[in-house]
Design a protein around this motif. Structure first.
Motif, PDB file in Angstrom:
ATOM      1  N   GLU A   6      30.458  36.597  31.023  1.00 28.32           N
ATOM      2  CA  GLU A   6      30.760  37.280  29.767  1.00 28.32           C
ATOM      3  C   GLU A   6      29.616  38.180  29.346  1.00 28.32           C
ATOM      4  O   GLU A   6      28.493  38.063  29.846  1.00 28.32           O
ATOM      5  CB  GLU A   6      31.058  36.270  28.658  1.00 28.32           C
ATOM      6  CG  GLU A   6      30.012  35.177  28.451  1.00 28.32           C
ATOM      7  CD  GLU A   6      28.721  35.638  27.805  1.00 28.32           C
ATOM      8  OE1 GLU A   6      28.763  36.597  26.996  1.00 28.32           O
ATOM      9  OE2 GLU A   6      27.668  35.049  28.103  1.00 28.32           O
ATOM     10  N   ARG A  16      27.934  37.549  23.624  1.00 29.06           N
ATOM     11  CA  ARG A  16      28.007  36.359  22.771  1.00 29.06           C
ATOM     12  C   ARG A  16      27.091  36.470  21.563  1.00 29.06           C
ATOM     13  O   ARG A  16      27.410  35.954  20.493  1.00 29.06           O
ATOM     14  CB  ARG A  16      27.647  35.099  23.577  1.00 29.06           C
ATOM     15  CG  ARG A  16      28.768  34.637  24.476  1.00 29.06           C
ATOM     16  CD  ARG A  16      28.426  33.367  25.236  1.00 29.06           C
ATOM     17  NE  ARG A  16      28.245  32.201  24.362  1.00 29.06           N
ATOM     18  CZ  ARG A  16      28.182  30.948  24.803  1.00 29.06           C
ATOM     19  NH1 ARG A  16      28.282  30.704  26.087  1.00 29.06           N
ATOM     20  NH2 ARG A  16      28.020  29.958  23.971  1.00 29.06           N
ATOM     21  N   VAL A  63      34.904  39.269  28.740  1.00 31.09           N
ATOM     22  CA  VAL A  63      34.818  38.335  29.861  1.00 31.09           C
ATOM     23  C   VAL A  63      35.456  38.979  31.085  1.00 31.09           C
ATOM     24  O   VAL A  63      36.504  39.631  30.979  1.00 31.09           O
ATOM     25  CB  VAL A  63      35.535  37.010  29.542  1.00 31.09           C
ATOM     26  CG1 VAL A  63      35.400  36.040  30.713  1.00 31.09           C
ATOM     27  CG2 VAL A  63      34.981  36.387  28.279  1.00 31.09           C
ATOM     28  N   THR A  74      34.709  32.561  23.738  1.00 30.65           N
ATOM     29  CA  THR A  74      34.257  32.843  25.096  1.00 30.65           C
ATOM     30  C   THR A  74      35.041  32.020  26.110  1.00 30.65           C
ATOM     31  O   THR A  74      35.467  32.532  27.161  1.00 30.65           O
ATOM     32  CB  THR A  74      32.754  32.556  25.236  1.00 30.65           C
ATOM     33  OG1 THR A  74      32.037  33.331  24.271  1.00 30.65           O
ATOM     34  CG2 THR A  74      32.246  32.891  26.626  1.00 30.65           C
ATOM     35  N   ALA A 117      31.782  43.009  32.892  1.00 23.09           N
ATOM     36  CA  ALA A 117      31.812  42.646  31.475  1.00 23.09           C
ATOM     37  C   ALA A 117      30.816  43.481  30.669  1.00 23.09           C
ATOM     38  O   ALA A 117      31.145  44.003  29.590  1.00 23.09           O
ATOM     39  CB  ALA A 117      31.522  41.154  31.311  1.00 23.09           C
TER      40      ALA A 117
END
Length: 202
Positions: free
Chosen positions: A18, A21, A30, A88, A141
């Protein structure tokens, strides 16, 4: 770099990673990638270790040569509803489920596995620097998210999204204080929530 292949004798391993965050704004992105051992890609590594130019150069190679890839965008509103960890994990499940052909195993960067993956999975700490398929996923990503944040900068000028990509830099925090949150800000993240609690502009 680990020299193991992502597919041997028909067994398909997907790398999953990913980007995004930690930011205060924008989505978490992701990616899942199944590499083709017959079409190797030189220079794969953790996206954070690569320059923007190198990531941009690798992106089309991964998209073209991979046996399968899937990129999933989890928007700020869903992050606020679920929390960033669960958002996530949901993104990882969706990315693996979106692969065609389907993976027989998912190699996930980090120390947590999403529940209800559509195939068996393994969590690998530091996997984005160890497993080429996870490296590839990290690049897809990261590049996708950076491009999105540049586009959002034009929609929400003044915050500097194109520069800091939503991370809590001093410039971003100053803009947040000055302008208040926009629709891309994650309300559940402390600096944004504190402004909202103070009634600043919203």
């Amino acid at each position: 770099m680990n020299t193991s292949t992502s597919a041997d004798q028909g067994f398909l391993r997907a790398g999953v990673d990913e980007a995004g965050r930690g930011p205060l704004a924008g989505p978490v992105v992701v990616a899942a990638v199944i590499l083709d051992p017959a079409r190797p890609i030189a220079g794969l590594d953790d996206s954070k270790k690569l320059s923007e130019k190198r990531r941009e150069a690798l992106y089309p190679q991964i998209a073209e040569r991979a046996l399968a890839h899937c990129v999933v965008i989890v928007e700020a509103q869903e992050i606020d509803r679920l929390n960033i960890l669960q958002a996530t994990m949901v993104g990882m499940r969706r990315a693996v489920a979106g692969l065609a052909p389907a993976a027989h195993e998912a190699l996930v960067d980090g120390n947590r596995l999403p529940r209800e993956l559509p195939c068996p999975g393994r969590a690998i700490v530091g996997g984005d620097a160890l497993e080429p398929a996870i490296s590839a996923a990290s690049i897809l990503a990261k590049v996708t998210r950076d491009r999105l944040m540049v586009a959002l900068d034009a929609v929400h000028p003044g915050y500097g999204f194109a520069v800091h990509k939503g991370y809590p830099t001093p410039a971003h925090l100053a803009a947040l204080q000055r302008l208040g949150p926009c629709t891309q800000h994650r309300r559940s993240f402390a600096p944004v929530r504190q402004l909202l609690d103070q009634g600043a502009l919203f």
